[in-house]
Scaffold this motif. Structure first.
Motif, PDB file in Angstrom:
ATOM      1  N   UNK A 184     -24.288  35.103  25.397  1.00 30.28           N
ATOM      2  CA  UNK A 184     -23.850  35.310  24.100  1.00 30.28           C
ATOM      3  C   UNK A 184     -22.626  36.117  24.282  1.00 30.28           C
ATOM      4  N   UNK A 185     -21.672  35.509  25.339  1.00 25.18           N
ATOM      5  CA  UNK A 185     -20.356  36.417  25.441  1.00 25.18           C
ATOM      6  C   UNK A 185     -19.537  36.399  24.456  1.00 25.18           C
ATOM      7  N   UNK A 186     -19.128  37.723  24.102  1.00 25.49           N
ATOM      8  CA  UNK A 186     -17.932  37.891  22.860  1.00 25.49           C
ATOM      9  C   UNK A 186     -16.808  37.953  23.478  1.00 25.49           C
ATOM     10  N   UNK A 187     -15.826  37.483  22.795  1.00 30.50           N
ATOM     11  CA  UNK A 187     -14.495  37.418  23.231  1.00 30.50           C
ATOM     12  C   UNK A 187     -13.569  37.197  21.941  1.00 30.50           C
ATOM     13  N   UNK A 203     -15.109  41.445  33.507  1.00 33.69           N
ATOM     14  CA  UNK A 203     -15.436  42.963  32.873  1.00 33.69           C
ATOM     15  C   UNK A 203     -14.684  43.098  31.578  1.00 33.69           C
ATOM     16  N   UNK A 204     -15.107  43.780  30.735  1.00 36.38           N
ATOM     17  CA  UNK A 204     -14.384  44.282  29.610  1.00 36.38           C
ATOM     18  C   UNK A 204     -12.647  44.213  29.750  1.00 36.38           C
ATOM     19  N   UNK A 205     -11.943  43.335  28.796  1.00 35.34           N
ATOM     20  CA  UNK A 205     -10.617  43.229  28.960  1.00 35.34           C
ATOM     21  C   UNK A 205     -10.218  42.269  29.939  1.00 35.34           C
ATOM     22  N   UNK A 206     -11.142  41.490  30.845  1.00 35.84           N
ATOM     23  CA  UNK A 206     -10.608  40.314  31.482  1.00 35.84           C
ATOM     24  C   UNK A 206     -10.305  39.244  30.681  1.00 35.84           C
ATOM     25  N   UNK A 207      -9.203  38.411  31.021  1.00 37.37           N
ATOM     26  CA  UNK A 207      -9.054  37.128  30.268  1.00 37.37           C
ATOM     27  C   UNK A 207      -9.536  35.845  31.024  1.00 37.37           C
ATOM     28  N   UNK A 208     -10.268  35.305  30.190  1.00 42.09           N
ATOM     29  CA  UNK A 208     -10.613  33.730  30.750  1.00 42.09           C
ATOM     30  C   UNK A 208      -9.874  32.809  30.171  1.00 42.09           C
ATOM     31  N   UNK A 209      -8.937  32.036  31.012  1.00 35.62           N
ATOM     32  CA  UNK A 209      -8.207  31.072  30.655  1.00 35.62           C
ATOM     33  C   UNK A 209      -8.661  29.708  30.600  1.00 35.62           C
ATOM     34  N   UNK A 210      -8.544  28.912  29.425  1.00 34.29           N
ATOM     35  CA  UNK A 210      -9.210  27.775  29.486  1.00 34.29           C
ATOM     36  C   UNK A 210      -8.166  26.724  28.674  1.00 34.29           C
ATOM     37  N   UNK A 211      -7.840  25.385  28.876  1.00 36.53           N
ATOM     38  CA  UNK A 211      -7.007  24.653  28.358  1.00 36.53           C
ATOM     39  C   UNK A 211      -7.504  23.613  27.308  1.00 36.53           C
ATOM     40  N   UNK A 212      -7.071  23.358  26.269  1.00 35.46           N
ATOM     41  CA  UNK A 212      -7.152  22.292  25.409  1.00 35.46           C
ATOM     42  C   UNK A 212      -6.153  21.416  25.526  1.00 35.46           C
ATOM     43  N   UNK A 213      -6.386  20.191  25.770  1.00 35.67           N
ATOM     44  CA  UNK A 213      -5.279  19.145  25.790  1.00 35.67           C
ATOM     45  C   UNK A 213      -5.488  18.211  24.402  1.00 35.67           C
ATOM     46  N   UNK A 214      -4.629  17.971  23.636  1.00 33.67           N
ATOM     47  CA  UNK A 214      -4.709  17.189  22.460  1.00 33.67           C
ATOM     48  C   UNK A 214      -3.894  16.028  22.625  1.00 33.67           C
ATOM     49  N   UNK A 215      -4.206  14.874  21.961  1.00 30.22           N
ATOM     50  CA  UNK A 215      -3.621  13.564  22.240  1.00 30.22           C
ATOM     51  C   UNK A 215      -3.537  12.943  20.666  1.00 30.22           C
ATOM     52  N   UNK A 216      -2.588  12.259  20.304  1.00 24.77           N
ATOM     53  CA  UNK A 216      -2.280  11.613  19.322  1.00 24.77           C
ATOM     54  C   UNK A 216      -2.656  12.398  18.221  1.00 24.77           C
ATOM     55  N   UNK A 217      -3.261  11.794  16.992  1.00 24.37           N
ATOM     56  CA  UNK A 217      -3.589  12.536  15.728  1.00 24.37           C
ATOM     57  C   UNK A 217      -4.300  13.803  15.771  1.00 24.37           C
ATOM     58  N   UNK A 218      -5.159  13.955  16.919  1.00 24.85           N
ATOM     59  CA  UNK A 218      -5.662  15.199  17.108  1.00 24.85           C
ATOM     60  C   UNK A 218      -4.971  16.318  17.287  1.00 24.85           C
ATOM     61  N   UNK A 219      -3.535  16.139  17.433  1.00 27.72           N
ATOM     62  CA  UNK A 219      -2.580  17.272  17.620  1.00 27.72           C
ATOM     63  C   UNK A 219      -2.446  17.965  16.172  1.00 27.72           C
ATOM     64  N   UNK A 220      -2.676  17.254  15.052  1.00 28.12           N
ATOM     65  CA  UNK A 220      -2.731  18.059  13.745  1.00 28.12           C
ATOM     66  C   UNK A 220      -3.732  18.764  13.541  1.00 28.12           C
ATOM     67  N   UNK A 221      -4.789  18.743  14.192  1.00 29.43           N
ATOM     68  CA  UNK A 221      -5.938  19.526  13.956  1.00 29.43           C
ATOM     69  C   UNK A 221      -6.049  20.992  14.554  1.00 29.43           C
TER      70      UNK A 221
END
Length: 356
Positions: free
Chosen positions: A177-180, A139-157
Motif C-alpha cells: 500500500x505504497x502511497x505517493x 525512500x521518502x521523496x524518491x521518484x518512481x518514473x513510469x510511462x503511459x502511452x496512449x493511441x487514437x481516441x484514448x488520447x482524449x481520456x
C-alpha cells in the motif's frame, strides 16, 4: 405410372436499351480505376496513428518496498481506481445499459467494430504502461518514473487516467500500500503537462507513429541490415500455434504488424495485414524465460504471466520489415502488452560492424 410434365411457357421480358454513357449504374473505365484504387487505399495499412507518451513522476510519501516488476501493480491499481471513480452499476458489466458510454470500458479496453478476425476478446491496444525501474526499496521523496502511452481516441481520456493514478497514490500501490503523489507528468518531448497542482493542456501534444519511424531511422543510421533487438520486458506470443520459447524472424515481424493493424482498426481503417516478400535473417540470439505474478480482480486470485526475453541479432533487414519493427518499439507486441509485456528497442549491432 408416369405423369406428364406440364409445359411451362416462359415469358421473355424485354429489357429496355440503355445508353452506356447515361446509365447511372454503369461505370466507365476511369471510374472503375478510381473505385478500385479507393478500395485498395481503404485496406492499406497506415502509420499515421496518433500517439502520446506520457512520463509520470510519482514521489514516494514514505520509505517503502515495491516489487521489481511494477507494471502489473500499476495496471491493476489503475483499473481498480477507474472502477471506483466511474462505475454506476455495481461492477456488473454484463447487460449494463451504460456499456457503450462507460468510461472504464473506453479507457481499459479498445472498442473496435469491425475488428481483425484474430481478435476474439476485449483487447487493450489504446494504451500501454511501461516502467524500467526495478529497484525494490525507495525512500521518502524518491521518484518512481513510469510511462503511459496512449493511441487514437484514448488520447482524449488523459484526465481519467490522471485522476486514476492520483487516487491510486492516495489508496496505495501494491501489497505494501505504497502511497505517493503525482509530482509531474511530461509529454513525449519532456515538456511539463502537470507540475504539482498545475495542469497545462497546451503542452498536451500528440505525435504520429509515422513521424516516430522517420526519427528513429535517422537515429539508427545506415548499418547494412545489422541490427540488435533487445527485449526489456517478456514477450508472450504464439508461433505456429505454440507459445514461443525462442525468437523467430517471421513471428517478430508479423507480431509487430498485427499491433499496427489493430491500431488501424481502432482509428477506423480496417486495413489488411501486409504480405512481406521476405523476412530478416537472424544471425544469433539469447533467450531466457521470465514470469510475473499479479493479482487479478477479474479472476479473483493470483495470476502468473509468462514470456521470454533476450536479444536477437540480425544480419539482414528488409526495409519493409524495419518500419514495422520500429513501430513496435512504441506499440509493443504479443499478449499482455497493457501490462508492459513485449517492450523492446532496436539499435545497430556495433560489435558485428566492428568485426567486419
Amino acid at each position: 405410372m408416369t405423369f406428364p410434365c406440364p409445359q411451362i411457357k416462359s415469358r421473355i421480358i424485354p429489357v429496355p436499351e440503355q445508353n452506356e454513357r447515361s446509365s447511372p449504374n454503369r461505370m466507365n473505365g476511369d471510374q472503375k480505376q478510381i473505385r478500385k484504387g479507393a478500395l485498395m487505399e481503404q485496406k492499406k495499412m497506415t502509420f499515421d496513428i496518433p500517439y502520446i507518451r506520457l512520463g509520470f513522476y510519482a514521489e514516494m510519501l514514505a520509505d517503502t518496498r515495491l516489487p521489481a516488476s511494477k507494471v502489473s501493480a500499476l495496471r491493476g491499481g489503475m483499473g481498480e481506481m477507474l472502477l471506483r471513480q466511474n462505475c454506476v452499476n455495481d461492477r456488473k458489466c454484463d447487460g449494463c445499459m451504460f456499456h457503450q458510454a462507460c468510461p472504464v470500458y473506453r479507457t481499459l479496453y479498445t472498442p473496435m467494430d469491425p475488428k481483425p478476425r484474430y481478435v476474439t476478446g476485449q483487447e487493450s491496444v489504446g494504451y500501454l504502461l511501461e516502467c524500467s525501474d526495478r529497484s525494490e526499496f525507495m525512500r521518502k521523496g524518491d521518484r518512481l518514473v513510469f510511462h503511459l502511452v496512449l493511441f487514437g481516441e484514448s488520447i482524449v481520456y488523459f484526465n481519467l487516467y490522471l485522476q486514476a493514478f492520483a487516487l491510486l497514490g492516495m489508496s496505495g500501490l501494491g501489497s505494501a500500500r505504497t502511497q505517493f503523489r503525482i509530482a509531474e507528468v511530461r509529454n513525449t518531448e519532456g515538456g511539463k503537462i502537470v507540475s504539482g497542482n498545475h495542469v497545462d493542456m497546451g503542452k498536451y501534444r500528440y505525435s504520429l507513429v509515422s513521424d516516430y519511424i522517420k526519427r528513429r531511422k535517422a537515429e539508427l543510421g545506415f548499418c547494412d541490415g545489422k541490427y540488435r533487438l533487445t527485449f526489456t520486458a517478456p514477450l508472450a506470443m504464439k508461433y505456429q500455434k505454440e507459445y514461443m520459447n525462442r525468437f523467430y524472424a517471421e513471428a517478430l515481424v508479423k507480431g509487430a504488424a498485427r499491433r499496427v493493424q489493430m491500431l488501424n482498426y481502432y482509428i477506423g481503417n480496417d486495413a489488411d495485414l501486409p504480405e512481406f516478400s521476405r523476412y530478416p535473417v537472424i544471425r544469433s540470439q539469447t533467450v531466457r524465460k521470465e514470469s510475473v505474478k499479479r493479482y487479478s480482480h477479474t479472476q479473483g486470485g493470483p495470476v502468473t504471466l509468462r514470456g521470454i526475453s533476450g536479444q536477437v541479432f540480425f544480419q539482414d533487414m528488409p526495409e519493409e520489415c524495419l518500419n514495422y519493427l520500429i513501430a513496435g518499439e512504441l506499440t509493443h507486441m504479443g499478449k499482455c502488452s497493457s501490462f508492459g509485456f513485449g517492450k523492446y528497442y532496436l539499435e545497430q549491432d556495433r560489435f558485428y560492424l566492428q568485426e567486419k
